[in-house]
Enzyme design. Structure first.
Site, short mmCIF file in Angstrom:
data_model
loop_
_atom_site.label_atom_id
_atom_site.label_comp_id
_atom_site.label_asym_id
_atom_site.label_seq_id
_atom_site.Cartn_x
_atom_site.Cartn_y
_atom_site.Cartn_z
N ASP A 12 0.81 -1.23 0.00
CA ASP A 12 0.00 0.00 0.00
C ASP A 12 0.84 1.27 0.00
O ASP A 12 0.44 2.29 0.57
CB ASP A 12 -0.98 0.01 1.20
CG ASP A 12 -1.89 -1.20 1.19
OD1 ASP A 12 -2.21 -1.68 0.10
OD2 ASP A 12 -2.27 -1.66 2.29
N LYS A 15 1.72 2.02 -5.19
CA LYS A 15 2.32 1.47 -6.41
C LYS A 15 1.44 1.73 -7.63
O LYS A 15 1.93 2.08 -8.70
CB LYS A 15 2.54 -0.05 -6.25
CG LYS A 15 3.50 -0.39 -5.11
CD LYS A 15 3.62 -1.89 -4.89
CE LYS A 15 2.37 -2.53 -4.33
NZ LYS A 15 2.01 -2.12 -2.97
N GLY A 39 -4.61 -4.43 -3.75
CA GLY A 39 -5.60 -3.39 -4.02
C GLY A 39 -4.82 -2.16 -4.43
O GLY A 39 -4.19 -1.52 -3.59
N HIS A 40 -4.77 -1.87 -5.72
CA HIS A 40 -3.97 -0.75 -6.23
C HIS A 40 -4.90 0.36 -6.69
O HIS A 40 -5.90 0.09 -7.36
CB HIS A 40 -3.09 -1.22 -7.40
CG HIS A 40 -2.05 -2.22 -6.98
ND1 HIS A 40 -1.13 -2.76 -7.84
CD2 HIS A 40 -1.78 -2.77 -5.77
CE1 HIS A 40 -0.34 -3.59 -7.18
NE2 HIS A 40 -0.73 -3.64 -5.92
N GLN A 230 1.94 -6.07 -3.20
CA GLN A 230 2.45 -6.23 -1.82
C GLN A 230 3.75 -5.42 -1.64
O GLN A 230 3.90 -4.40 -2.29
CB GLN A 230 2.64 -7.71 -1.46
CG GLN A 230 1.33 -8.47 -1.28
CD GLN A 230 0.66 -8.89 -2.57
OE1 GLN A 230 1.26 -9.51 -3.40
NE2 GLN A 230 -0.60 -8.56 -2.74
P1 GDP Z 1 -0.83 0.21 -3.59
O1 GDP Z 1 -1.41 -1.05 -3.10
O2 GDP Z 1 0.64 0.30 -3.34
O3 GDP Z 1 -1.14 0.52 -5.03
O4 GDP Z 1 -1.47 1.39 -2.69
P2 GDP Z 1 -3.02 1.52 -2.26
O5 GDP Z 1 -3.81 1.95 -3.45
O6 GDP Z 1 -3.49 0.31 -1.55
O7 GDP Z 1 -2.92 2.64 -1.16
C1 GDP Z 1 -2.42 3.91 -1.45
C2 GDP Z 1 -3.50 4.96 -1.17
O8 GDP Z 1 -2.92 6.24 -1.07
C3 GDP Z 1 -4.53 5.08 -2.29
O9 GDP Z 1 -5.74 5.52 -1.76
C4 GDP Z 1 -3.91 6.16 -3.17
O10 GDP Z 1 -4.85 6.84 -3.98
C5 GDP Z 1 -3.32 7.06 -2.15
N1 GDP Z 1 -2.13 7.79 -2.55
C6 GDP Z 1 -1.10 7.39 -3.34
N2 GDP Z 1 -0.12 8.34 -3.36
C7 GDP Z 1 -0.53 9.34 -2.57
C8 GDP Z 1 0.04 10.58 -2.16
O11 GDP Z 1 1.15 10.95 -2.54
N3 GDP Z 1 -0.71 11.34 -1.30
C9 GDP Z 1 -1.93 10.96 -0.85
N4 GDP Z 1 -2.59 11.76 -0.02
N5 GDP Z 1 -2.49 9.78 -1.20
C10 GDP Z 1 -1.80 8.99 -2.04
P1 IMO Z 2 -0.97 -4.26 -2.18
O1 IMO Z 2 -0.54 -4.84 -3.50
C1 IMO Z 2 -0.80 -4.62 2.15
C2 IMO Z 2 -0.87 -8.68 3.80
C3 IMO Z 2 -2.10 -9.14 4.56
C4 IMO Z 2 -1.47 -10.10 5.55
C5 IMO Z 2 -0.36 -10.76 4.70
C6 IMO Z 2 -0.75 -12.10 4.11
O2 IMO Z 2 -2.25 -3.56 -2.23
O3 IMO Z 2 0.14 -3.45 -1.60
P2 IMO Z 2 -2.30 -12.80 2.08
O4 IMO Z 2 -3.77 -12.61 1.87
O5 IMO Z 2 -1.45 -12.21 0.99
O6 IMO Z 2 -1.94 -14.23 2.37
O7 IMO Z 2 -1.98 -11.99 3.44
O8 IMO Z 2 -0.06 -9.85 3.68
N1 IMO Z 2 -1.14 -8.17 2.43
C7 IMO Z 2 -1.07 -6.89 2.08
N2 IMO Z 2 -0.83 -5.79 2.83
N3 IMO Z 2 -0.97 -4.51 0.83
C8 IMO Z 2 -1.17 -5.61 0.06
O9 IMO Z 2 -1.22 -5.56 -1.27
C9 IMO Z 2 -1.28 -6.87 0.69
N4 IMO Z 2 -1.49 -8.11 0.24
C10 IMO Z 2 -1.40 -8.91 1.34
O10 IMO Z 2 -2.73 -8.05 5.19
O11 IMO Z 2 -0.84 -9.39 6.58
MG MG Z 3 -2.93 -1.68 -1.78
#
Ligand code: GDP
Ligand code: IMO
Ligand code: MG
Length: 456
Positions: A12, A15, A39-40, A230
């Protein structure tokens, strides 16, 4: 040329957003590991897209590939594809015939195993998507691959062996009555055969020999981006085992999980995606944690509700730190430099994207865990065992905070428009990791990123 996007921390990091920022010049975006545990998020012109299995390049109309290193739940793939189509996108996703299939029994087992571990308070806090059990079957050589779905005889043979084994595990090892499950068909061979065969027919037109597909595209001059899911510290080898996912999000995984050689990845750009602070969903140590989350933070009761808890809540709310897949509140802490030094070494980052710099704006002081103390010694990097990591105490450094700013304007004007104190913070991170900053996230949107270096 290739560009590989890797999470430097615990997932998270943002990416998906960085894939989108640099994705214009890509022709193909390849996921090389993980599945619908990811979840991207991509935000563009007020539209927010949450992508789980479909590579984030879909928002820009790029071809997506799910490589052999992925685990694919066809049900969630088709749901996601149709949800994106309803929103006006036209996703084109090719699926590796070598990728493994998440079957309904994998999700059942993920749920039961976590439930059993919860009784002794050592659950991982998985996303419940069946990721671990599917990779277990892959390593145990009893997995179902996407290619098997297209060959009914092979599929039938494999399921006749595997499903009764799974039923026995559920009933005899875990003592669960299959009929009491939400989905008892998950342990029925005929039902699983029909399920898998039907998805095989739907998938048939979009399966590929991924390594060959990517090689042919590169021969035609196409640009390939690898989208890690991840993050490094939940990598099964380089992360904090057992509080990890079951795949290799690290840069080496891009080669193994897509069928290109390590040289192809190595001669390209490897971008480490860093959140300007730290979040974690699920259990496991976190030496720079501020306030915890009940059920996830070990020792939550002792963390109390002091100043740190308030800060954690503030950052969680400002940053919208709730899981994209499960909606769980994320644990929040300061940036952890020993973790990032480990990550930079494992991945060989050639550049950094540092996100969420806007979220920290408005704090009087921003801290980082610069090093750890373990058994009286100072350490600059993470120990290899999670038991030791859990005993590390962070030695904190403090930076002066910076005031809130107009993100879009700063992104337009460039790096020098970022508040000076924030730049001092970024320069410190870059200096410690001996890696240049390629871009800085100052908001979730595509136009809220300060780009200082091209990646292609
Ligand atoms: P990922 O799994 O690495 O793609 O990241 P996620 O989407 O799960 O979580 C990142 C969250 O932060 C999302 O809601 C993005 O829209 C948000 N986000 C990404 N970059 C920034 C930033 O520079 N500032 C803020 N405020 N939010 C961001
Ligand atoms: P993105 O791509 C954050 C964490 C879960 C748990 C561990 C194992 O959005 O960054 P799993 O279901 O993969 O066997 O869970 O890994 N986890 C993540 N944490 N971002 C993710 O993906 C994750 N995918 C799995 O919360 O601790
Ligand atoms: Mg994510």
């Amino acid at each position: 040329m290739t560009v590989t996007i890797v999470g430097a921390q615990l997932g998270d990091e943002g990416k998906g957003g960085i894939v989108d920022v640099y994705g214009d010049a890509a022709d193909i975006v390849v996921r090389y590991q993980g599945g619908d545990n990811a979840g991207h998020t991509v935000v563009h012109e007020g539209d927010e897209y949450k992508l789980s299995l479909v590579p984030s390049g879909a928002v820009r109309g790029k071809i997506g590939v799910l490589g052999n290193g992925c685990v694919v739940n066809p049900e969630t793939l088709f749901d996601e594809l149709s949800a994106l189509r309803e929103r006006g996108l036209d996703p084109d996703v090719r699926v590796a015939r070598r990728a493994h299939v998440i079957m309904p029994y994998h999700r059942v087992l993920d749920g039961i195993e976590e439930e059993m571990k919860r009784e002794s308070d050592d659950e991982i806090g998985t996303t419940g998507r069946g990721i671990g059990p599917t990779y277990e079957d892959k390593a145990g050589r009893r997995g179902i691959r996407v290619g098997d779905l297209l060959t009914p005889d092979v599929l039938r043979d494999r399921l006749e062996r595997v499903v009764p084994e799974k039923r026995a595990v559920v009933e005899d090892v875990f003592g669960v009555d299959v009929e009491t499950l939400d989905d008892p068909d998950a342990l029925d061979t005929d039902a699983m055969y029909e399920h898998a065969r039907a998805y095989g027919e739907r998938l048939a037109g979009q399966t590929v020999n991924a390594g060959q597909f990517i090689a042919d595209a590169r021969d035609d001059g196409k640009q390939v981006m690898f989208e890690g899911a991840q993050g490094t510290i939940i990598d099964i080898d380089h992360g904090n085992y057992p509080y990890v996912t079951s795949s290799n999000p690290t840069a080496g995984g891009a080669a193994v999980g897509s069928g290109v050689s390590p040289g192809v990845v190595g001669e390209g750009t490897t971008l480490g995606i860093v959140k300007g602070y730290l979040t974690r969903v699920g259990s496991g140590p976190m030496p720079t944690e501020l306030g915890g989350v009940e059920g996830d933070t070990p020792g939550y009761d002792e963390q109390g509700s002091g100043e740190n808890e308030e800060l954690a809540t503030y950052i969680r709310e400002e940053g919208g730190e709730y899981g994209t897949v499960t909606g769980r509140p994320r644990r929040v802490g300061w940036l952890d430099m020993p973790m990032l030094r480990h990550s930079a070494r494992v991945n060989g980052f050639t550049g950094l994207a540092i996100n969420h710099v806007d979220v920290l704006a408005g704090l009087d002081e921003v801290r980082v865990g610069h090093s750890y103390t373990l058994d009286g010694d100072e350490r600059l990097t993470m120990p290899a065992t999670t038991e030791q990591w859990g005993r590390c105490e962070a030695n904190v450094r403090s930076f002066d905070g910076w005031a809130p700013f107009d993100s879009a304007a700063v992104a337009r004007e460039g790096y020098e428009a970022i508040p000076a104190n924030a730049r001092a913070y970024l320069d410190y991170v870059s200096g410690e990791l001996e890696t240049p900053v390629y871009c800085v996230g100052v908001g979730p949107g595509r136009e809220e990123t300060v780009v200082t270096e091209a990646v292609w």
